[in-house]
Write an enzyme that holds these catalytic residues in place. Structure first.
Site, PDB file in Angstrom:
ATOM      1  N   ARG A 131      25.014  27.305  31.478  1.00  0.00           N
ATOM      2  CA  ARG A 131      25.856  27.098  30.300  1.00  0.00           C
ATOM      3  C   ARG A 131      27.313  27.049  30.727  1.00  0.00           C
ATOM      4  NH1 ARG A 131      27.949  31.168  28.001  1.00  0.00           N
ATOM      5  NH2 ARG A 131      26.102  32.508  28.121  1.00  0.00           N
ATOM      6  N   ASP A 154      40.103  10.184  18.766  1.00  0.00           N
ATOM      7  CA  ASP A 154      38.703   9.819  18.954  1.00  0.00           C
ATOM      8  C   ASP A 154      38.692   8.402  19.530  1.00  0.00           C
ATOM      9  OD1 ASP A 154      36.072   8.953  18.751  1.00  0.00           O
ATOM     10  OD2 ASP A 154      35.717   9.937  16.832  1.00  0.00           O
ATOM     11  N   LYS A 190      27.688   6.689  22.668  1.00  0.00           N
ATOM     12  CA  LYS A 190      28.009   5.321  22.327  1.00  0.00           C
ATOM     13  C   LYS A 190      28.318   4.503  23.584  1.00  0.00           C
ATOM     14  CE  LYS A 190      27.631   6.855  18.035  1.00  0.00           C
ATOM     15  NZ  LYS A 190      27.739   8.301  18.086  1.00  0.00           N
ATOM     16  N   TYR A 228      35.182   8.735  10.468  1.00  0.00           N
ATOM     17  CA  TYR A 228      33.723   8.773  10.604  1.00  0.00           C
ATOM     18  C   TYR A 228      33.158   9.857   9.687  1.00  0.00           C
ATOM     19  CZ  TYR A 228      29.329  10.329  12.707  1.00  0.00           C
ATOM     20  OH  TYR A 228      28.044  10.757  12.902  1.00  0.00           O
TER      21      TYR A 228
END
Length: 381
Positions: A51, A176, A201, A104
Site C-alpha cells: 500500500r 483535470d 482513459k 464531469y
C-alpha cells in the site's frame, strides 16, 4: 536520465530502466504485499508494504511525473480516488473551491454529495470566463478546479490566466488533464499546481484497466498528497500499474491518430443537416479555439454534438451505430458513443450542471476513419 529526451522516448523509458538482475526491458509485476527488511527498520530499496509502495507502481509514477513535467507522481485505483486524495490532502472543513459549471458528473458528485458532508464548500462557474471565476471566489477559496477540455461540452479554460488569478488570490490550481492527456497539454508548465488524470482513459488507452493519477511539481504539495495516498489507501495495484504503463508507451502515436480521426469526424458533423451544433476545439467556430491552439499541441479525440430533432433523436443515434460502441468511458482505441444526460452525467440531472438532452458525446478511436464516417452517416439517417 531521460528528462532531456522527447515525449515518446520518456513514455517508453522514464522510470523503466532494464531490470538490474535479469536485464528485462519491461518492469516486472511485483505481485507482493510485503518485503523482507534488512533488520528492524532497514528497508531494502525503501519498500515495506505494497500500500505504501510497490516497484511496479513506482515505475508508473516516475513515468507519469516525467510526462507531465512534474517532480512526483502518484498512481491511484481510479481517477476519483486521485481527486479524493487531492481534496482531503490539500483542503479542510470551511475551505471553498470553484469548479467548472460543466464538470464531469463524477467530480460534481464527489464535491456535492461527499466533500460537503465534511465541510467543504464549492461554487460552480463558467471556467471559460476568468472574470466569472474571480466573481465566484471568496475569502475562503483555496482551490480552483479546472477541466479543459471539459466533459462533455468540450469548453476550453485558459490555464495560464486562471492560474495567475488563483495565485494572486492565494488559491492553488488543479487541472483535470484527462481529455487532453500529457501528450497534448502540459498544465504544470502553464502554472497549475496539481494535474489529475483518470488514467483509465487516454493514458491506459485500451479500455482494460481502471486507474487514476496525480502529478505535482511542489515538494510541500507532494508530501501532503503522498501522506493521503498511503493513509486513504486507494492505490493502484501492481497488475493495474503494469497495464497502464504498457498503455502509456504508445500514448503519442495513439493520440496522433485520435486527433486525425476526430478532426475528420468533426468536419463531417459540422456539415450534416441534422446537427445543430458541433463541440470540437479544433473547429474555427469553437469559442475556445484560439486558447486551445495556444495551450494544446492538437485538439484531442473527443467530439460532442447536439441533434436538431431533440433528445429522443439523440438517443436514437446512440442506438444505431455499429462501429461506435454504445458505452461509457472514453480514450480507448475503440470508438464509443453515449448520451451524457442519461449515462455519464446522470448525476448532475436537476442541478445547475445539467447537460442538454439533445447532446451526444463521441470518443473517437483509432479505427479506419472512413468506417467511422460511414457509421455516423448511416446512424444519422
Amino acid at each position: 536520465m531521460h528528462e532531456g529526451h522527447g515525449f515518446s522516448t520518456r513514455a517508453i523509458h522514464a522510470g523503466q530502466e532494464p531490470d538490474p538482475l535479469t536485464g528485462a526491458v519491461v518492469p516486472p509485476i511485483y505481485a507482493t504485499s510485503t518485503y523482507k527488511q534488512d533488520g528492524v527498520g532497514g528497508l531494502r530499496g525503501g519498500y515495506e508494504y505494497s500500500r505504501s509502495g510497490n516497484p511496479t507502481r513506482t515505475a508508473l509514477e516516475a513515468c507519469l511525473a516525467s510526462l507531465e513535467g512534474g517532480t512526483r507522481g502518484f498512481a491511484f485505483a481510479s481517477g476519483l480516488a486521485a481527486e479524493d486524495a487531492i481534496l482531503r490532502g490539500l483542503l479542510g472543513p470551511g475551505d471553498h473551491v470553484v469548479i467548472p459549471n460543466d464538470a464531469y458528473g463524477g467530480t460534481f458528485r464527489l464535491f456535492d454529495k461527499v466533500a460537503t458532508r465534511w465541510g467543504l464548500k464549492y461554487s460552480a462557474a463558467p471556467i471559460t470566463d476568468v472574470a466569472a471565476v474571480e466573481a465566484a471566489m471568496n475569502a475562503d477559496t483555496k482551490m480552483v478546479w479546472i477541466e479543459t477540455p471539459t466533459n462533455p461540452l468540450l469548453n476550453i479554460a485558459d490555464i495560464e490566466h486562471l492560474a495567475d488569478l488563483a495565485h494572486r488570490r492565494g488559491a492553488i490550481v488543479v487541472v483535470d488533464n484527462t481529455f487532453a492527456s500529457p501528450y497534448l497539454q502540459q498544465p504544470l508548465a502553464l502554472g497549475a499546481d496539481v494535474v489529475v488524470h483518470s488514467t483509465t482513459k487516454y493514458v491506459g488507452g485500451h479500455s482494460d484497466v481502471v486507474g487514476g493519477a496525480a502529478v505535482v511539481g511542489d515538494d510541500e504539495l507532494a508530501e501532503k498528497i503522498a501522506f493521503h495516498h498511503n493513509a486513504l489507501g486507494a492505490v493502484a495495484g501492481p497488475f493495474d500499474a503494469f497495464l497502464t504503463l504498457r498503455g502509456v508507451k504508445t500514448l503519442g502515436v495513439r493520440m496522433d491518430r485520435h486527433c486525425d480521426n476526430a478532426e475528420r469526424v468533426a468536419e463531417f458533423l459540422a456539415g450534416h443537416p441534422k446537427i445543430a451544433e458541433v463541440r470540437y476545439p479544433g473547429l474555427a467556430e469553437h469559442p475556445g479555439h484560439d486558447v486551445a491552439g495556444k495551450q494544446m499541441k492538437r485538439y484531442g479525440g473527443m467530439v460532442s454534438f447536439r441533434h436538431k430533432d431533440g433528445e429522443q433523436a439523440a438517443v436514437d443515434v446512440c442506438a444505431r451505430t455499429e462501429v461506435f460502441t454504445l458505452g461509457e468511458s472514453l480514450g480507448g482505441v475503440e470508438s464509443l458513443i453515449e448520451h451524457p444526460g442519461r449515462m455519464t452525467h446522470a448525476s448532475v440531472a436537476g442541478s445547475a450542471l445539467e447537460v442538454p438532452g439533445d447532446l451526444v458525446r463521441l470518443s473517437v478511436g483509432i479505427e479506419d476513419v472512413d468506417d467511422l464516417l460511414s457509421d455516423l452517416r448511416r446512424a444519422l439517417g
